[in-house]
Design a protein around this motif. Structure first.
Motif, PDB file in Angstrom:
ATOM      1  N   ASN A 261       0.912  -1.302  -0.042  1.00 49.64           N
ATOM      2  CA  ASN A 261       0.010   0.058  -0.110  1.00 49.64           C
ATOM      3  C   ASN A 261       0.785   1.299  -0.016  1.00 49.64           C
ATOM      4  O   ASN A 261       0.584   2.187  -0.670  1.00 49.64           O
TER       5      ASN A 261
ATOM      6  N   LEU B  31       2.277   1.700  -3.382  1.00 52.50           N
ATOM      7  CA  LEU B  31       1.096   2.288  -4.476  1.00 52.50           C
ATOM      8  C   LEU B  31       0.970   3.679  -4.259  1.00 52.50           C
ATOM      9  O   LEU B  31       0.783   4.478  -5.093  1.00 52.50           O
TER      10      LEU B  31
ATOM     11  N   VAL C 133      -2.435   3.726 -12.163  1.00 55.80           N
ATOM     12  CA  VAL C 133      -3.114   2.543 -11.836  1.00 55.80           C
ATOM     13  C   VAL C 133      -2.281   1.456 -11.666  1.00 55.80           C
ATOM     14  O   VAL C 133      -1.218   1.027 -12.355  1.00 55.80           O
ATOM     15  N   ALA C 134      -2.634   0.564 -10.494  1.00 57.28           N
ATOM     16  CA  ALA C 134      -1.709  -0.299 -10.263  1.00 57.28           C
ATOM     17  C   ALA C 134      -2.427  -1.899 -10.091  1.00 57.28           C
ATOM     18  O   ALA C 134      -3.629  -1.596  -9.387  1.00 57.28           O
ATOM     19  N   TRP C 135      -2.090  -2.894 -10.431  1.00 52.10           N
ATOM     20  CA  TRP C 135      -2.709  -4.311 -10.189  1.00 52.10           C
ATOM     21  C   TRP C 135      -1.501  -5.333  -9.979  1.00 52.10           C
ATOM     22  O   TRP C 135      -0.526  -5.051 -10.512  1.00 52.10           O
ATOM     23  N   ALA C 136      -1.911  -6.380  -9.507  1.00 47.66           N
ATOM     24  CA  ALA C 136      -1.030  -7.399  -9.344  1.00 47.66           C
ATOM     25  C   ALA C 136      -1.673  -8.599 -10.122  1.00 47.66           C
ATOM     26  O   ALA C 136      -2.689  -8.947 -10.118  1.00 47.66           O
TER      27      ALA C 136
ATOM     28  N   GLN D 211      -2.753 -11.851 -12.030  1.00 48.02           N
ATOM     29  CA  GLN D 211      -3.455 -13.070 -11.353  1.00 48.02           C
ATOM     30  C   GLN D 211      -2.368 -14.392 -11.154  1.00 48.02           C
ATOM     31  O   GLN D 211      -2.621 -15.396 -10.490  1.00 48.02           O
TER      32      GLN D 211
ATOM     33  N   LEU E 274       3.991  -6.263  -9.517  1.00 49.55           N
ATOM     34  CA  LEU E 274       3.086  -5.221  -9.727  1.00 49.55           C
ATOM     35  C   LEU E 274       3.254  -4.432 -11.251  1.00 49.55           C
ATOM     36  O   LEU E 274       4.173  -4.461 -11.703  1.00 49.55           O
ATOM     37  N   SER E 275       2.038  -4.278 -11.808  1.00 50.92           N
ATOM     38  CA  SER E 275       2.006  -3.706 -13.282  1.00 50.92           C
ATOM     39  C   SER E 275       1.333  -2.214 -12.656  1.00 50.92           C
ATOM     40  O   SER E 275       0.550  -2.159 -12.066  1.00 50.92           O
TER      41      SER E 275
ATOM     42  N   ARG F  73       3.507   2.220 -19.311  1.00 49.52           N
ATOM     43  CA  ARG F  73       3.442   0.924 -18.296  1.00 49.52           C
ATOM     44  C   ARG F  73       4.755   0.301 -18.078  1.00 49.52           C
ATOM     45  O   ARG F  73       5.749   0.581 -18.601  1.00 49.52           O
TER      46      ARG F  73
END
Length: 88
Positions: A8, A11, A24-27, A29, A35-36, A49
């Protein structure tokens, strides 16, 4: 020695690094801990990106280096970012 960052915290730092744009961040699957991060403008158009391995986003020094590199790439593409420095 600097304490490891939690996801957190990483981010929040990444989001601030790309102002006035959004980060914008995401992990993914696959669960590899990576992290992307995608920087988008106010129309949600992707500007850049980057992938950040967990070993980098938990280490403040590595995270700072990766964010600075991404900021440099965006600047070279003509995007104007607000000044930023890694919080200590």
């Amino acid at each position: 020695m600097t304490a490891p960052l939690r996801i957190n915290e990483a981010l929040l730092i990444a989001d601030r690094a790309f102002k006035p744009f959004k980060c914008v961040a995401w992990a993914p699957q696959d669960g590899n801990g990576e992290l992307s991060l995608t920087v988008i403008d106010r129309t949600s158009t992707p500007l850049g990106r980057t992938q950040i391995p967990s070993s980098a986003y938990t280490d403040p020094m590595q995270l700072e280096l990766l964010l600075k590199e991404a900021r440099t790439e965006l600047s070279q593409e003509g995007y104007i970012l607000q000044s930023w420095s890694m919080p200590h």
